[in-house]
Design a protein around this motif. Sequence first.
Motif, mmCIF file in Angstrom:
data_model
loop_
_atom_site.group_PDB
_atom_site.id
_atom_site.type_symbol
_atom_site.label_atom_id
_atom_site.label_comp_id
_atom_site.label_asym_id
_atom_site.label_seq_id
_atom_site.Cartn_x
_atom_site.Cartn_y
_atom_site.Cartn_z
ATOM 1 N N TYR A 117 29.515 9.211 46.269
ATOM 2 C CA TYR A 117 28.684 9.794 47.330
ATOM 3 C C TYR A 117 27.318 10.220 46.787
ATOM 4 O O TYR A 117 26.281 9.910 47.360
ATOM 5 C CB TYR A 117 29.434 10.984 47.928
ATOM 6 N N ARG A 120 25.167 7.216 46.094
ATOM 7 C CA ARG A 120 24.647 6.623 47.331
ATOM 8 C C ARG A 120 23.480 7.443 47.868
ATOM 9 O O ARG A 120 22.477 6.898 48.346
ATOM 10 C CB ARG A 120 25.762 6.544 48.392
ATOM 11 N N LEU A 121 23.612 8.764 47.782
ATOM 12 C CA LEU A 121 22.523 9.616 48.249
ATOM 13 C C LEU A 121 21.279 9.431 47.379
ATOM 14 O O LEU A 121 20.146 9.453 47.874
ATOM 15 C CB LEU A 121 22.955 11.083 48.187
ATOM 16 N N GLN A 124 19.294 6.605 48.364
ATOM 17 C CA GLN A 124 18.581 6.880 49.602
ATOM 18 C C GLN A 124 17.388 7.814 49.380
ATOM 19 O O GLN A 124 16.323 7.616 49.936
ATOM 20 C CB GLN A 124 19.571 7.524 50.577
ATOM 21 N N ARG A 133 16.872 19.885 50.327
ATOM 22 C CA ARG A 133 17.266 18.961 51.401
ATOM 23 C C ARG A 133 17.132 19.640 52.761
ATOM 24 O O ARG A 133 16.862 19.008 53.759
ATOM 25 C CB ARG A 133 18.730 18.530 51.216
ATOM 26 N N PHE A 226 21.740 22.400 50.535
ATOM 27 C CA PHE A 226 22.532 21.215 50.919
ATOM 28 C C PHE A 226 23.945 21.655 51.286
ATOM 29 O O PHE A 226 24.933 21.076 50.851
ATOM 30 C CB PHE A 226 22.540 20.194 49.785
ATOM 31 N N LEU B 116 31.355 -0.480 51.679
ATOM 32 C CA LEU B 116 31.230 0.016 53.050
ATOM 33 C C LEU B 116 30.052 -0.676 53.713
ATOM 34 O O LEU B 116 28.976 -0.752 53.117
ATOM 35 C CB LEU B 116 30.986 1.530 53.050
ATOM 36 N N VAL B 120 25.736 3.888 56.068
ATOM 37 C CA VAL B 120 26.786 4.885 55.830
ATOM 38 C C VAL B 120 26.164 6.259 56.078
ATOM 39 O O VAL B 120 25.091 6.554 55.556
ATOM 40 C CB VAL B 120 27.306 4.791 54.378
ATOM 41 N N LEU B 122 25.483 9.722 55.317
ATOM 42 C CA LEU B 122 25.621 10.514 54.087
ATOM 43 C C LEU B 122 25.210 11.975 54.294
ATOM 44 O O LEU B 122 24.989 12.688 53.325
ATOM 45 C CB LEU B 122 24.762 9.906 52.971
ATOM 46 N N ARG B 123 25.137 12.406 55.561
ATOM 47 C CA ARG B 123 24.652 13.778 55.762
ATOM 48 C C ARG B 123 25.562 14.815 55.112
ATOM 49 O O ARG B 123 25.099 15.820 54.611
ATOM 50 C CB ARG B 123 24.481 14.069 57.251
ATOM 51 N N TYR B 128 31.063 10.697 54.858
ATOM 52 C CA TYR B 128 31.218 9.530 53.981
ATOM 53 C C TYR B 128 32.696 9.270 53.707
ATOM 54 O O TYR B 128 33.182 8.136 53.793
ATOM 55 C CB TYR B 128 30.445 9.775 52.681
ATOM 56 N N TRP B 129 33.424 10.329 53.391
ATOM 57 C CA TRP B 129 34.811 10.161 52.948
ATOM 58 C C TRP B 129 35.722 9.692 54.090
ATOM 59 O O TRP B 129 36.683 8.964 53.861
ATOM 60 C CB TRP B 129 35.313 11.464 52.326
#
Lengths: 278, 155
Positions: A117, A120-121, A124, A133, A226, B116, B120, B122-123, B128-129
Motif C-alpha cells: 500500500y 502504491r501511494l 502516486q 496529506r 494521514f 489490481l 485503486v 488509496l485514500r 485498498y485491502w
Amino acid sequence: MQSADSLPPGDLPCRFASRAELEATLRQLFPEAPGGLSPIQGGHRAAETALAAVDPLAYGRSRNHLDGAVTHLSPYIRHGVLSLAEVREAVFTWLERSGEPAQAAAKLLNELGWRDYWQRLWRQLGDGIWHDREPLKTGHLSASYAAELPADLLEASTGLACIDGFTAELHTSGWLHNHARMWLASYVVHWRRVRWQAGARWFLQHLLDGDPASNNLSWQWVASSFSSKPYLFNRANLERFSGGRYCRSCAAATDGTCPFEASYEQLQAALFGEVGPC
Amino acid sequence: MLNPVLWIHGEALGPTNPGLVAYPGAPAVFVFDRQLIAQAGLSLKRLGFIYECLLELPVTLRHGDVAEEVLAFARRHRADGVATTFAVDPRFAGLHQRIAAQLPVQLLEPEPFVELPEPVDLRRFSRYWRRAEPVLWGRRAGAGAPPAPVRRWDR
C-alpha cells in the motif's frame, strides 16, 4: 581484502576477511556517515534464514509485543533482497505444510499488504510524501511545531527509560519494533511538538529498512496528517506491550514525572486542549 | 539489447532481481550515491547493510554520481544499453532519464505482490485491502475459502 590496486580504478573492494575489515573500509570510504555496522547482517543468506524462521500464527498472536514473534524481514524486503511476492509464497507454503487454516496467516499477509500500500501511494504521490496529506487534527498549526529534534532526544538523555532505550536501539542496531516506532514518533510529535518531517528524516538515517514511503506516511499517521486522529499512547499501554522492561528501571515511573502516566482523556486535554479530537 | 550492462540499485539487491534473472552473466554495477548519502545523512549501518547484500551478488561496486558511473560502466563494457529494475523512488526516475538520454534503458518490473486493475482507491489502507485481500488469497494454489476479513486496524 582484495587489494585496491588489483581492481579497475574506482571499483570498490568486494572481499573482506571480517565484518571489522568491512567496517574499517566503509569508514574510510564514507567518513561523513556516522556510527558503525549494525549487528543485523545484510545479504540473501541472512534473509533466507529469517524467512525460514517466520511463524505466521505466532506473529499474528504476538506481533504487538516487543518480545513477540515478529519476522525481522523488513530490511531485506525494503532493499529487494526478498520481494513481497517471495514472502507471500513462503506464507502460502507455510500454510500448506502446517495445515493451519488461512486465518492463521491473515495478519502477516495484512502487514505485507501495508508495505504494498505504501509503495502504491509513493508511486502516486512522489515527493509529496514529505508534505502533510491532510490538515493536522491536533488543534495546533503546523507552523507551531519545531523544525529540529531536541538535543536530549538525540543524546538519549531525556530521562525516560523507554524513549532513551528506543533511541539507543535505533542508533546502534538500526531496527525498532513497530510499536516502539509508534511510541517514539508519538512522543516526538505530540509531547515534544516537533514536525513529523524531522522525525521521519531521523528514522531514515538509521533504520536499515528505512523506506521513505512506509516511514513518512507512518509518521503522518501518528501526527494525524494521514489519519482521523493523532496517535497517542499512555504508560499502561507501553508497560503492557513492553512487558514493563523500561518502567522497572525508570526514575520517572516512580517519582511522579512520567509524562505518559495518565488516561487518554487526560493526555488529549493536556496535549491538544479543548479543540483536540475526542 | 544484445549486450547490456545491468544497473543494480537499492530496491533490488536480491538474486531474484529481474535484471540478474533476465541477463545472467551480464556485467552489473551498483553505485553508492554520494549526493544522496550526504543529503539524507545516512548512517554507516545503512551503508554497511547494503554493502553486505551486494557482496553476495555478481556486481561491480562504485561510488559517485550514479548516472555518470552507470554510463561509464556501460562504455567500459562496450554495452549497447542498460537494463534495470523499476524503482518507485522518484530519484530513480531522474537518474533513469539521464542515462536514457545517452543509451537505451530497459526497465524490468518485479513480480507484483498483488495485481489490481487501476484505479485503486488509496485514500485509506482499508479501501485498498478490501480490494487486494480477496485477489491475494485467490492466487493461492488450491486455495480454500479466504479468511474472514480483518475489520479492526491496530495501527
